[in-house]
Design a protein around this motif. Structure first.
Motif, PDB file in Angstrom:
ATOM      1  N   HIS A  66       0.814  -1.204   0.000  1.00 30.23           N
ATOM      2  CA  HIS A  66       0.000   0.000   0.000  1.00 30.23           C
ATOM      3  C   HIS A  66       0.848   1.254   0.000  1.00 30.23           C
ATOM      4  CE1 HIS A  66      -4.271  -1.302   0.975  1.00 30.23           C
ATOM      5  NE2 HIS A  66      -3.606  -2.371   0.585  1.00 30.23           N
TER       6      HIS A  66
ATOM      7  N   HIS B  22       2.664   9.316   0.284  1.00 37.31           N
ATOM      8  CA  HIS B  22       2.057   9.935   1.464  1.00 37.31           C
ATOM      9  C   HIS B  22       3.125  10.572   2.318  1.00 37.31           C
ATOM     10  CE1 HIS B  22      -0.572  10.317   5.011  1.00 37.31           C
ATOM     11  NE2 HIS B  22      -1.491  10.419   4.090  1.00 37.31           N
TER      12      HIS B  22
ATOM     13  N   HIS C 111       6.073   9.198   4.948  1.00 34.68           N
ATOM     14  CA  HIS C 111       5.899   7.770   5.125  1.00 34.68           C
ATOM     15  C   HIS C 111       6.150   6.981   3.836  1.00 34.68           C
ATOM     16  CE1 HIS C 111       4.594   7.898   9.178  1.00 34.68           C
ATOM     17  NE2 HIS C 111       3.655   8.777   8.918  1.00 34.68           N
TER      18      HIS C 111
ATOM     19  N   ASN D 194       6.000   3.938  13.109  1.00 35.80           N
ATOM     20  CA  ASN D 194       4.790   3.241  12.674  1.00 35.80           C
ATOM     21  C   ASN D 194       4.160   2.511  13.855  1.00 35.80           C
ATOM     22  OD1 ASN D 194       3.467   0.628  11.760  1.00 35.80           O
ATOM     23  ND2 ASN D 194       3.536   1.804   9.863  1.00 35.80           N
TER      24      ASN D 194
ATOM     25  N   THR E 111      -7.754   5.461  12.195  1.00 37.68           N
ATOM     26  CA  THR E 111      -6.806   6.535  11.934  1.00 37.68           C
ATOM     27  C   THR E 111      -5.499   5.920  11.449  1.00 37.68           C
ATOM     28  OG1 THR E 111      -5.687   8.452  12.890  1.00 37.68           O
ATOM     29  CG2 THR E 111      -6.007   6.578  14.333  1.00 37.68           C
ATOM     30  N   PRO E 112      -4.741   6.621  10.601  1.00 37.23           N
ATOM     31  CA  PRO E 112      -3.516   6.016  10.053  1.00 37.23           C
ATOM     32  C   PRO E 112      -2.462   5.701  11.119  1.00 37.23           C
ATOM     33  CG  PRO E 112      -4.147   7.950   8.789  1.00 37.23           C
ATOM     34  CD  PRO E 112      -5.017   7.925  10.001  1.00 37.23           C
ATOM     35  N   ASP E 113      -2.355   6.533  12.139  1.00 42.35           N
ATOM     36  CA  ASP E 113      -1.320   6.265  13.140  1.00 42.35           C
ATOM     37  C   ASP E 113      -1.653   7.002  14.433  1.00 42.35           C
ATOM     38  OD1 ASP E 113       1.185   5.675  14.468  1.00 42.35           O
ATOM     39  OD2 ASP E 113       2.021   5.313  12.479  1.00 42.35           O
TER      40      ASP E 113
ATOM     41  N   HIS F 167       0.719   0.802   6.026  1.00 49.02           N
ATOM     42  CA  HIS F 167      -0.157   1.960   6.189  1.00 49.02           C
ATOM     43  C   HIS F 167      -1.602   1.512   6.081  1.00 49.02           C
ATOM     44  CE1 HIS F 167       3.227   4.560   6.164  1.00 49.02           C
ATOM     45  NE2 HIS F 167       3.592   4.202   4.941  1.00 49.02           N
ATOM     46  N   THR F 168      -2.408   1.952   7.028  1.00 55.04           N
ATOM     47  CA  THR F 168      -3.826   1.588   6.999  1.00 55.04           C
ATOM     48  C   THR F 168      -4.663   2.829   7.243  1.00 55.04           C
ATOM     49  OG1 THR F 168      -3.490   0.961   9.286  1.00 55.04           O
ATOM     50  CG2 THR F 168      -3.761  -0.829   7.699  1.00 55.04           C
ATOM     51  N   HIS F 169      -5.920   2.744   6.826  1.00 55.43           N
ATOM     52  CA  HIS F 169      -6.879   3.823   7.060  1.00 55.43           C
ATOM     53  C   HIS F 169      -6.387   5.158   6.526  1.00 55.43           C
ATOM     54  CE1 HIS F 169      -9.170   1.048   9.296  1.00 55.43           C
ATOM     55  NE2 HIS F 169      -8.566   1.164  10.461  1.00 55.43           N
ATOM     56  N   GLU F 170      -5.662   5.123   5.382  1.00 60.13           N
ATOM     57  CA  GLU F 170      -5.209   6.414   4.869  1.00 60.13           C
ATOM     58  C   GLU F 170      -6.369   7.167   4.268  1.00 60.13           C
ATOM     59  OE1 GLU F 170      -1.575   5.310   2.677  1.00 60.13           O
ATOM     60  OE2 GLU F 170      -0.719   6.349   4.408  1.00 60.13           O
TER      61      GLU F 170
ATOM     62  N   LEU G 244      -9.912   7.728   5.376  1.00 60.89           N
ATOM     63  CA  LEU G 244     -10.587   7.470   6.646  1.00 60.89           C
ATOM     64  C   LEU G 244     -11.883   6.718   6.425  1.00 60.89           C
ATOM     65  CD1 LEU G 244     -10.040  10.822   8.551  1.00 60.89           C
ATOM     66  CD2 LEU G 244      -8.732   8.702   8.665  1.00 60.89           C
TER      67      LEU G 244
END
Lengths: 197, 472, 281
Positions: free
Chosen positions: B9, B13, B16, B31, B110-112, B458-461, B463
């Motif tokens: 992914h 961004h 990151h 992270n 949320t991403p982080d 990376h997750t939930h970039e 939202l």
């Protein structure tokens, strides 16, 4: 996003403020703890008073005097009288005696408390030798006075009024700071004296 | 653990985009998943030490007399280190640093974390703390004070040498790490929830971490302050707790338990959160009385501070049963409840963290062996306590031999269970089946199951928008 | 449950029951092998502690059985096979209020006797004598301030000097002696670090704190005349496990006789003051 950034800053600042606040609380916790003990008699801390209130009652209490010397201090220490019978409200004078049994001048400091704990808020000391440093020359003996009274209010406290005997306990420790002993050594006069402050 | 998918992914961004690889990926990590993984690894390594120490203690206690540990100070050092390591470097880092870091951002969408770099500092400080406590056991005669470090035993007269100072510094550093972590969690949970993720829709695990973070924020500065006073008493001639200077050893006990009592809840509330998620997932229904549970945790946190007063009672009175009964009691709360919740969390989230399924049959065996083990280990300690056996003794009157042997056999059984868990982890990581995004089916409604397994770097970039209540 | 698990379960049950019967028969001032319960109460305070413990124990047993029953019910009736479509019920106001209020009531039921017990154990009504206990690393010393203040140390009898029948790690060279049928005030303090003077049969477990006097009390009925053992119960350093307590409770007459003897035995040379010489310890 800018709104969120501002909120993040506010939350973080508030959290930091909590940490700072708690740290501040700990920083002043020592005097606070002392104050708390003094006000509530917590942990058997007796009260300090200027003089007896004047009012006396009928109730009689036995007051016992306990004496201890902690490891490291070569002193003898005891109460002149092991116990006394006192009327509530009446100002009473008692003596402790200390003797330096070593061949060196020594500085001692005393801590004290009252048992049972529940009697402590009613036990008022007018004069005592607690927490002040005592310097004893080799072989020197001192008499140290304690003036106190038992507050007549004790008879109104359901949890304290059936206490028949109150014990006042002192423990002498060797002070960490022995500088006064060195001064005493230079002007050493072996004689007995009555200590008063 | 997530290398294979880390680049999958790789959106453009900002900073990151080209995350470092190799050791830099971990050392400089900002992270939340990598940091969470590192916390879990740290807790795992610390638990090997902590468990090894407890096995040495139980081995010594299996028979009356001194067989294995001839130096009683060494026994006290093991007791102390076992307590400190299990509390500060196993239970807290795994529940809060490990699962908290991994799953709070995933669950709230949320991403982080709010402060990723501070997150990195928290982890490395925790590691420094672990090294310091390990050092403390090796310096001089060690710190034989118990984890409560009561003065005067812990002061410079009765524990000269650097060992106690190292233990104090260890707690300082670990405490600082936890405070930073707590600020990070509070800020993240308050401000970074996905649209629609209201407080009343937050998964109970997030609630649990939020309550825990507040407890840490309030309790740890008090511990830090008390430790500082002890440190200056030991090294700079102050006398906060030394009666010869007008101090009071009881004062330490008040400060310590102002931290110590909430600490119990700090360790158990995240466990409540995990169990709530797991029960909800596998019963395929939302948690019954969600709001009640959320506010119950808040109330427990609040009461945790109020009941500190009960320690004030016991100092003057003689009710506190300072016997083996207490050991049995708090090991049931901590070892059986909190550690079982850690195992539960590992089983539940392992597919999400490493992308592989564990062997269910091995897992069942591990549960039953450990379950029998801890009960054989800790239940007889109730009897020992009632019969009057004191705590923290290396040798005991012969009458206590029977139940002590049973207890030590229980420790051996528990060790087998623990070793089996290590084998299970190894099997999962090397030969486990690939896990789907949601291996648990319709009951797993929280957001971490909407991303693939293992969770990408990376997750939930973008939202997620929450329209249904995850827990209602 | 599989067959093997059943067998294991039954074995544990039988084992527990056997040891239980054995242990419940025990009753002395010393622990006995496989003991599962308190030592017999020798003082009113300990009797109250035992009663209070039993009250809480039965409340706990009831709660455990209730929770266990509910869990079994859920496991049997609502497993995926028996109940394939789970209910979506998430609220029942009456139930939620009930399970908040009932625990509060239970806590109140426990709190009242607990506070009573606290006040009862806190102070003696009218003690006829005082025993002073001073802890040291790692032995106890005892003082009888109402009997001319004679004092003696009480040390562990090392394993290689035990006489037949003496208990390892519990026997001391000089036992402390107390009269029966007498209310006795205990005052306790410490010479160095915090220790804890604990005699389970008396229900006394009191911290000894340097620079501070603590107080407790005992009254032992003459039907409980005998020897009572205890151990230091607060970590106090290297020899924490090796500073036991042994108390002989004797009749009032025997106590007087012992005091006469002890006064001579433990008499110090003519001293103007009770000298505590720390340097030679």
């Amino acid at each position: 996003m800018t709104n969120r950034a501002r909120n993040i800053r506010i939350t973080a600042a508030a959290s930091v403020a909590v940490v700072v606040g708690m740290t501040g609380l700990v920083a002043v916790s020592e005097p606070l703890y002392r104050l708390f003990c003094k006000v509530t008699g917590y942990g058997g801390t007796p009260r300090m008073a200027e003089k007896a209130s004047g009012a006396t009652g009928e109730a009689m209490f036995t007051v016992r005097f306990d004496a201890n010397v902690a490891r490291g201090l070569s002193w003898g220490f005891r109460a002149a009288e092991p116990q006394m019978s006192v009327r509530v409200g009446e100002e009473t004078l008692a003596y402790y005696e200390a003797k330096n049994t070593s061949d060196l001048p020594l500085v001692g400091t005393a801590t004290f408390n009252v048992q049972p704990d529940r009697a402590a808020p009613y036990f008022n000391k007018i004069q005592c030798f607690c927490f002040t440093e005592q310097v004893l020359a080799p072989g020197e003996t001192v008499r140290m006075p304690v003036t106190f009274f038992v507050d007549p209010e004790i008879t109104k406290d359901v949890h304290a009024r059936d206490i028949g005997t109150i014990t006042l306990s002192y423990t002498f420790f060797k002070s960490d700071d022995q500088s006064k002993a060195r001064v005493a050594q230079s002007e050493f006069k072996p004689e007995s004296k009555t200590y008063s402050n | 653990m997530a290398e294979a998918h880390a680049h999958a992914h790789g959106h453009d961004h900002g900073a990151h985009a080209h995350h470092p690889t190799g050791w830099r990926r971990w050392a400089y990590s900002t992270n939340h998943k990598d940091i969470g993984t590192m916390y879990i690894v740290l807790a795992f390594v610390a638990s090997l030490v902590g468990v090894a120490f407890s096995m040495m203690l139980r081995a010594e206690l299996a028979y009356p007399g001194m067989q294995l540990i001839h130096d009683q100070q060494f026994y006290n050092v093991l007791v102390t280190a076992h307590g400190l390591i299990m509390v500060f470097f196993v239970v807290m880092p795994s529940l809060i640093g490990g699962f908290g870091n991994w799953f709070v951002p995933l669950m709230i969408g949320t991403p982080d974390m709010a402060f990723p770099r501070m997150n990195n500092i928290s982890f490395w400080l925790t590691l420094v703390g672990l090294c310091l406590v390990a050092t403390s056991t090796l310096v001089g005669t060690g710190a034989g004070t118990g984890w409560t470090v009561y003065p005067p035993l812990s002061n410079a007269v009765f524990h000269p040498g650097m060992a106690v100072d190292f233990a104090i510094l260890s707690l300082h550093v670990a405490g600082a790490a936890s405070i930073l972590g707590a600020i990070n969690f509070i800020t993240t949970i308050f401000n970074m929830r996905a649209p629609g993720m209201t407080f009343h829709r937050m998964p109970l695990f997030v609630w649990a971490i939020l309550v825990t973070a507040f407890l840490l924020l309030l309790a740890l500065p008090v511990l830090a302050g008390a430790l500082t006073m002890l440190l200056t008493d030991r090294n700079f001639g102050t006398s906060f707790f030394a009666p010869q200077g007008g101090g009071d050893p009881i004062f330490w006990q008040h400060l310590f338990w102002f931290f110590g009592h909430p600490e119990v809840y700090i360790m158990i509330i995240p466990a409540f959160g995990i169990i709530s998620q797991v029960v909800s997932t596998f019963s395929k229904k939302p948690v019954f009385g969600y709001l009640g549970m959320a506010y119950a945790m808040v109330a427990i946190g609040f009461i945790g501070f109020v009941v500190w007063a009960h320690h004030m009672f016991t100092v003057g009175f003689n009710v506190e049963t300072r016997a083996y009964f207490v050991i049995a009691h708090f090991h049931y709360v901590l070892s059986v409840a909190a550690v079982f919740a850690i195992f539960t969390g590992m089983y539940y989230w392992l597919p999400k963290m490493c992308g592989r399924m564990y062997d269910e049959r091995l897992g069942q065996w591990q549960f039953w062996i450990t379950f029998v083990g801890v009960n054989v280990l800790f239940f007889p300690q109730h009897f020992l306590g009632l019969a009057g056996m004191p705590r923290r003794i290396a040798d005991y009157p012969d009458a206590y031999a029977g139940w002590n042997l049973v207890s030590s056999v229980g420790a051996a059984i528990t060790l087998v269970g623990t070793l089996l868990f290590i084998y299970l982890l190894y099997r999962t990581l090397t030969a486990g089946e690939r896990a789907p995004a949601n291996p648990w089916g319709e009951g797993a409604t929280t957001l971490e199951w909407t991303v693939e397994s293992p969770a990408p770097f990376h997750t939930h970039e973008i939202l997620p928008n929450i329209t249904t209540q995850p827990a209602e | 449950m599989t067959k093997s698990r059943w067998i294991l379960f039954c074995l544990v049950l039988v084992g527990t029951a056997t040891f239980g019967l054995d242990a419940l028969a025990a009753s002395t001032g010393a622990p006995v092998p496989w003991q599962m319960y308190f030592r017999d109460a020798a003082t009113p305070v300990m009797q109250d502690i035992v009663d209070f413990h039993n009250l809480i124990l039965w409340i706990e047993v009831a709660i455990v059985l209730l929770v266990l029953g509910l869990m079994l019910w859920i496991i049997v009736k609502f497993n995926a096979k028996a109940n394939p479509v789970p209910t979506r019920t998430t609220h029942n106001t009456a139930l939620e209020i009930a399970w908040t209020v009932v625990p509060v009531l239970i806590l109140l039921v426990i709190a009242v006797p607990s506070m009573k017990l606290l006040f009862f154990m806190d102070k003696a009504k009218n003690p006829a004598m005082t025993l002073k206990v001073v802890s040291h690393q790692w032995y106890w010393s005892y003082e009888y301030p109402d009997h001319d203040g004679f004092t003696f140390d009480s040390n562990l009898v090392p394993e290689d000097q035990l006489k037949p029948g003496q208990l390892r790690l519990l026997e001391v060279d000089n036992r402390v002696v107390l009269p029966a049928d007498t209310e006795i005030r205990l005052v306790l303090t410490s010479d160095d670090v915090i220790h804890n003077w604990a005699v389970p049969s008396f229900g006394v477990k009191m911290d000894t704190v340097p620079g501070r006097l603590n107080e407790a009390w005992v009254k032992i009925d003459s039907k409980n005349i005998g020897t009572y053992y205890g151990q230091c119960s607060e970590l106090c350093g290297v020899n924490h496990a090796f500073m036991p307590i042994a108390v002989d409770v004797v009749s009032k007459q025997d106590f007087q006789a012992w005091v006469e003897q002890a006064r001579k035995k433990f008499a110090k040379a003519d001293e103007p003051l009770k000298v505590v010489d720390a340097g030679t310890r």
